[in-house]
Design an enzyme around this catalytic site. Structure first.
Site, short mmCIF file in Angstrom:
data_model
loop_
_atom_site.label_atom_id
_atom_site.label_comp_id
_atom_site.label_asym_id
_atom_site.label_seq_id
_atom_site.Cartn_x
_atom_site.Cartn_y
_atom_site.Cartn_z
N GLY A 80 0.82 -1.21 0.00
CA GLY A 80 0.00 0.00 0.00
C GLY A 80 0.85 1.26 0.00
O GLY A 80 1.95 1.28 -0.52
N GLY A 104 5.06 1.76 -2.51
CA GLY A 104 4.11 0.68 -2.27
C GLY A 104 3.19 0.57 -3.47
O GLY A 104 3.11 1.49 -4.29
N CYS A 105 2.47 -0.53 -3.57
CA CYS A 105 1.67 -0.78 -4.77
C CYS A 105 0.58 0.26 -5.00
O CYS A 105 0.17 0.48 -6.13
CB CYS A 105 1.08 -2.18 -4.73
SG CYS A 105 0.02 -2.47 -3.30
N SER A 106 0.11 0.92 -3.95
CA SER A 106 -0.92 1.95 -4.16
C SER A 106 -0.51 3.29 -3.56
O SER A 106 -1.37 4.11 -3.23
CB SER A 106 -2.25 1.48 -3.55
OG SER A 106 -2.13 1.28 -2.17
N SER A 107 0.78 3.52 -3.43
CA SER A 107 1.24 4.76 -2.80
C SER A 107 0.89 6.01 -3.59
O SER A 107 0.82 7.08 -3.03
CB SER A 107 2.75 4.70 -2.55
OG SER A 107 3.45 4.48 -3.74
#
Length: 132
Positions: A80, A104-107
């Site tokens: 995230g 992170g994957c959705s930062s």
């Protein structure tokens, strides 16, 4: 482990927002399941003079506030955007908030809020970094 806080006099000498990368705190793989990421960066991060951090474990709310208030740069490598450790309400209370590099994957994900501006983890950190 105590989290070191750089000398406040150094911070006051900057007339403009500045980031001293020698005053960096990193949070690497706090969930403990990103083995390749940890293997790639752990030795490198720990070898950089002036960098402090945690690997394979997260931060408490108290630690998060201290880390963000006492360092110039916060580096996050985890799932995230670090929401679990960087709560918006806590960010808003920090007088001098560290700049953040969130990996992170959705930062970078934004949440659409209709007629109001979009928000995301990086906007919370950017607003906290702004002069108060």
């Amino acid at each position: 482990m105590a989290i070191p806080c750089p000398n406040e006099e150094d911070r006051e000498e900057c007339r403009w927002p500045c980031v001293n990368v020698a005053k960096t705190y990193y949070l690497l793989n706090p969930s403990g399941d990103l083995h390749s990421t940890q293997q790639t960066f752990e030795q490198w991060f720990s070898s950089i003079r002036g960098w402090h951090g945690k690997v394979g474990e997260g931060l408490s709310e108290t630690e998060s506030a201290r880390v963000l208030g006492c360092h110039d740069l916060f580096v996050y490598f985890g799932h995230g955007g670090g929401e679990k450790y960087l709560k918006t309400r806590d960010l808003q209370r920090i007088q001098h908030c560290a700049a953040a590099l969130l990996m992170g994957c959705s930062s970078g994900a934004l949440q659409f809020n209709g007629q109001y501006g979009s928000t995301g983890r990086h906007t919370g950190v950017a607003n906290a970094r702004a002069e108060k």
